[in-house]
Design a protein around this motif. Structure first.
Motif, short mmCIF file in Angstrom:
data_model
loop_
_atom_site.label_atom_id
_atom_site.label_comp_id
_atom_site.label_asym_id
_atom_site.label_seq_id
_atom_site.Cartn_x
_atom_site.Cartn_y
_atom_site.Cartn_z
N ARG A 89 0.86 -1.18 0.00
CA ARG A 89 0.00 0.00 0.00
C ARG A 89 0.90 1.23 0.00
O ARG A 89 1.71 1.40 0.90
CB ARG A 89 -0.93 0.01 1.22
CG ARG A 89 -2.05 1.04 1.12
CD ARG A 89 -3.05 0.87 2.25
NE ARG A 89 -3.76 -0.39 2.17
CZ ARG A 89 -4.88 -0.59 1.46
NH1 ARG A 89 -5.40 0.40 0.75
NH2 ARG A 89 -5.47 -1.77 1.45
N ASN A 90 0.76 2.08 -1.03
CA ASN A 90 1.69 3.21 -1.18
C ASN A 90 1.32 4.36 -0.25
O ASN A 90 0.38 4.26 0.55
CB ASN A 90 1.80 3.65 -2.64
CG ASN A 90 0.52 4.27 -3.18
OD1 ASN A 90 -0.39 4.63 -2.43
ND2 ASN A 90 0.44 4.43 -4.48
N ARG A 91 2.05 5.44 -0.37
CA ARG A 91 1.93 6.54 0.60
C ARG A 91 0.56 7.21 0.56
O ARG A 91 0.15 7.82 1.54
CB ARG A 91 3.02 7.58 0.36
CG ARG A 91 2.88 8.35 -0.93
CD ARG A 91 4.05 9.30 -1.17
NE ARG A 91 3.87 10.14 -2.32
CZ ARG A 91 4.05 9.76 -3.57
NH1 ARG A 91 4.44 8.52 -3.82
NH2 ARG A 91 3.86 10.59 -4.57
N TYR A 92 -0.15 7.14 -0.57
CA TYR A 92 -1.48 7.74 -0.60
C TYR A 92 -2.60 6.69 -0.54
O TYR A 92 -3.76 6.98 -0.81
CB TYR A 92 -1.66 8.67 -1.80
CG TYR A 92 -1.32 8.10 -3.16
CD1 TYR A 92 -2.18 7.25 -3.82
CD2 TYR A 92 -0.13 8.47 -3.80
CE1 TYR A 92 -1.89 6.76 -5.08
CE2 TYR A 92 0.18 7.99 -5.06
CZ TYR A 92 -0.72 7.13 -5.70
OH TYR A 92 -0.41 6.65 -6.95
N GLY A 93 -2.25 5.46 -0.17
CA GLY A 93 -3.26 4.48 0.19
C GLY A 93 -3.67 3.49 -0.88
O GLY A 93 -4.45 2.59 -0.60
N SER A 94 -3.17 3.64 -2.10
CA SER A 94 -3.52 2.70 -3.17
C SER A 94 -2.70 1.42 -3.05
O SER A 94 -1.53 1.45 -2.63
CB SER A 94 -3.28 3.34 -4.54
OG SER A 94 -4.11 4.45 -4.74
N VAL A 95 -3.30 0.31 -3.46
CA VAL A 95 -2.59 -0.97 -3.48
C VAL A 95 -1.80 -1.07 -4.78
O VAL A 95 -2.32 -0.78 -5.86
CB VAL A 95 -3.57 -2.14 -3.35
CG1 VAL A 95 -2.83 -3.48 -3.46
CG2 VAL A 95 -4.32 -2.07 -2.02
N VAL A 96 -0.54 -1.47 -4.67
CA VAL A 96 0.37 -1.53 -5.81
C VAL A 96 0.90 -2.94 -5.96
O VAL A 96 1.28 -3.58 -4.97
CB VAL A 96 1.54 -0.55 -5.63
CG1 VAL A 96 2.55 -0.68 -6.78
CG2 VAL A 96 1.03 0.89 -5.54
N GLN A 253 -9.19 2.65 5.21
CA GLN A 253 -9.17 1.63 4.16
C GLN A 253 -10.56 1.07 3.90
O GLN A 253 -10.90 0.77 2.75
CB GLN A 253 -8.20 0.51 4.54
CG GLN A 253 -6.74 0.92 4.49
CD GLN A 253 -5.78 -0.16 4.94
OE1 GLN A 253 -4.65 0.10 5.33
NE2 GLN A 253 -6.23 -1.40 4.90
N THR A 254 -11.36 0.92 4.94
CA THR A 254 -12.72 0.42 4.76
C THR A 254 -13.55 1.37 3.91
O THR A 254 -14.24 0.95 2.97
CB THR A 254 -13.39 0.20 6.13
OG1 THR A 254 -12.63 -0.76 6.89
CG2 THR A 254 -14.82 -0.30 5.96
N GLN A 255 -13.46 2.66 4.21
CA GLN A 255 -14.20 3.65 3.43
C GLN A 255 -13.64 3.76 2.01
O GLN A 255 -14.38 3.89 1.04
CB GLN A 255 -14.11 5.02 4.12
CG GLN A 255 -14.72 5.03 5.50
CD GLN A 255 -15.94 5.94 5.57
OE1 GLN A 255 -16.52 6.32 4.55
NE2 GLN A 255 -16.34 6.27 6.77
N TYR A 256 -12.33 3.69 1.90
CA TYR A 256 -11.68 3.76 0.59
C TYR A 256 -12.11 2.60 -0.30
O TYR A 256 -12.43 2.78 -1.48
CB TYR A 256 -10.16 3.77 0.79
CG TYR A 256 -9.34 3.56 -0.45
CD1 TYR A 256 -9.22 4.56 -1.41
CD2 TYR A 256 -8.66 2.37 -0.68
CE1 TYR A 256 -8.45 4.37 -2.55
CE2 TYR A 256 -7.89 2.17 -1.80
CZ TYR A 256 -7.79 3.17 -2.75
OH TYR A 256 -7.04 2.97 -3.87
N ALA A 257 -12.14 1.40 0.26
CA ALA A 257 -12.55 0.23 -0.51
C ALA A 257 -14.00 0.35 -0.97
O ALA A 257 -14.34 -0.02 -2.11
CB ALA A 257 -12.35 -1.03 0.32
N ALA A 258 -14.85 0.88 -0.11
CA ALA A 258 -16.26 1.04 -0.49
C ALA A 258 -16.42 2.03 -1.63
O ALA A 258 -17.19 1.80 -2.58
CB ALA A 258 -17.07 1.49 0.73
#
Length: 299
Positions: A89-96, A253-258
């Motif tokens: 998970r990068n610095r702004y929260g995206s999975v890479v 992460q929960t809100q981001y995934a939604a």
């Protein structure tokens, strides 16, 4: 790949040669344990303190070949148990997706557009036109390059490469502001001669190229950038100092995934070349496509 299972943030209240107080911070990683990462951090800080007391400059915080400080989500192995990739998970929260030898290329619209503009024919110099333009209102900017022209340019580059290298195989994806290429027919090190040639031939983003070379892996973002889906970056930098910070990140992460569920990262344009896929490339292609495709708005 430079991927660690555990990261620690270590601090030390120190002094420089003049006796002025200074706060030293080190981020260190370990595959053994959090305690091992913390111990490595203390060693780094002690070394820096000794340099300060000797009136030596510390310089900038290590960059370039320093491992990226990212939370490890998953390691990916082939059928023989060999590590071929990892999700972080990068610095702004995206999975890479960090791929050891399965090659991904990042091509920006901007680079393709500039290349097309340079290819446009120019008129011969005219003294009359020079003075007319000098004293006339500014000419309107050239018409924008349509997205389809950018895609066609990249496809022409692929065709030219395949004329010389028919054994190669590419999957081409459209992203929000460019394209992504996946090379499937063989495994390639980012620092290899072949990798440098294809980086240049496809106008691969220069920053991306340097990152791949320094980290000894290729990277492909699998989830949206948060600001493109109406969300903010994580409020807590990794690694987390307290259980409360870790809990805040989990809620983020929960809100981001939604929110991410309504978006796709890329769409498949097509496959070009021999059609050959190594087992490693097939495994990562399936993982990548399951995460990135979906026919929704690109983010």
């Amino acid at each position: 790949m430079q991927i660690y299972s555990h990261w620690a943030r270590t601090t030390l209240a120190a002094q420089n040669a003049d006796g002025a107080p200074i706060q030293l911070i080190a981020y260190t990683g370990s595959d053994e344990s959090l305690a091992a990462a913390q111990a490595a951090g203390r060693q780094v800080l002690q070394h820096r303190q000794a340099r300060l007391l000797a009136d030596e400059k510390l310089g900038e915080y290590p960059t370039g070949k320093a491992p990226l400080r990212e939370q490890l989500e998953q390691r990916i192995y082939d059928t023989h148990g060999t590590l071929i990739a990892a999700l972080t998970r990068n610095r702004y929260g995206s999975v890479v997706l960090n791929a050891h030898r399965v090659m991904f290329l990042d091509v920006d619209d901007l680079d393709l557009r500039q290349s097309l503009i340079r290819q446009r024919p120019t008129e011969p110099f005219s003294l009359i036109r020079f003075f007319r333009e000098l004293f006339s209102p500014a000419a309107p900017p050239p018409p924008p390059v349509p997205p389809l022209a950018l895609q066609e340019q990249l496809q022409l580059r692929l065709a030219a490469w395949l004329q010389l290298h028919p054994e190669w195989n590419f999957r081409l994806y459209r992203t929000r502001l460019g394209f992504r290429l996946l090379v499937t027919h063989q495994l390639l090190a980012p620092t290899s001669t072949e990798a440098q040639e294809i980086f240049a031939a496809m106008l691969t983003d220069a920053v991306y190229v340097r990152l791949c070379q320094s980290q000894d892996c290729y990277r492909a973002r699998l989830t949206p950038k948060p600001w493109r889906i109406g969300w903010h970056r994580p409020t807590q930098p990794f690694p987390y100092d307290t259980p409360e910070q870790a809990e805040q990140q989990q809620q983020w992460q929960t809100q981001y995934a939604a929110r991410s569920a309504a978006f796709s990262v890329c769409e498949l344009v097509g496959e070009y070349g021999s059609g050959h896929m190594t087992p490693e490339a097939r495994l990562l292609t399936e993982l990548h496509d399951a995460a990135c495709l979906g026919g929704r708005k690109l983010a």
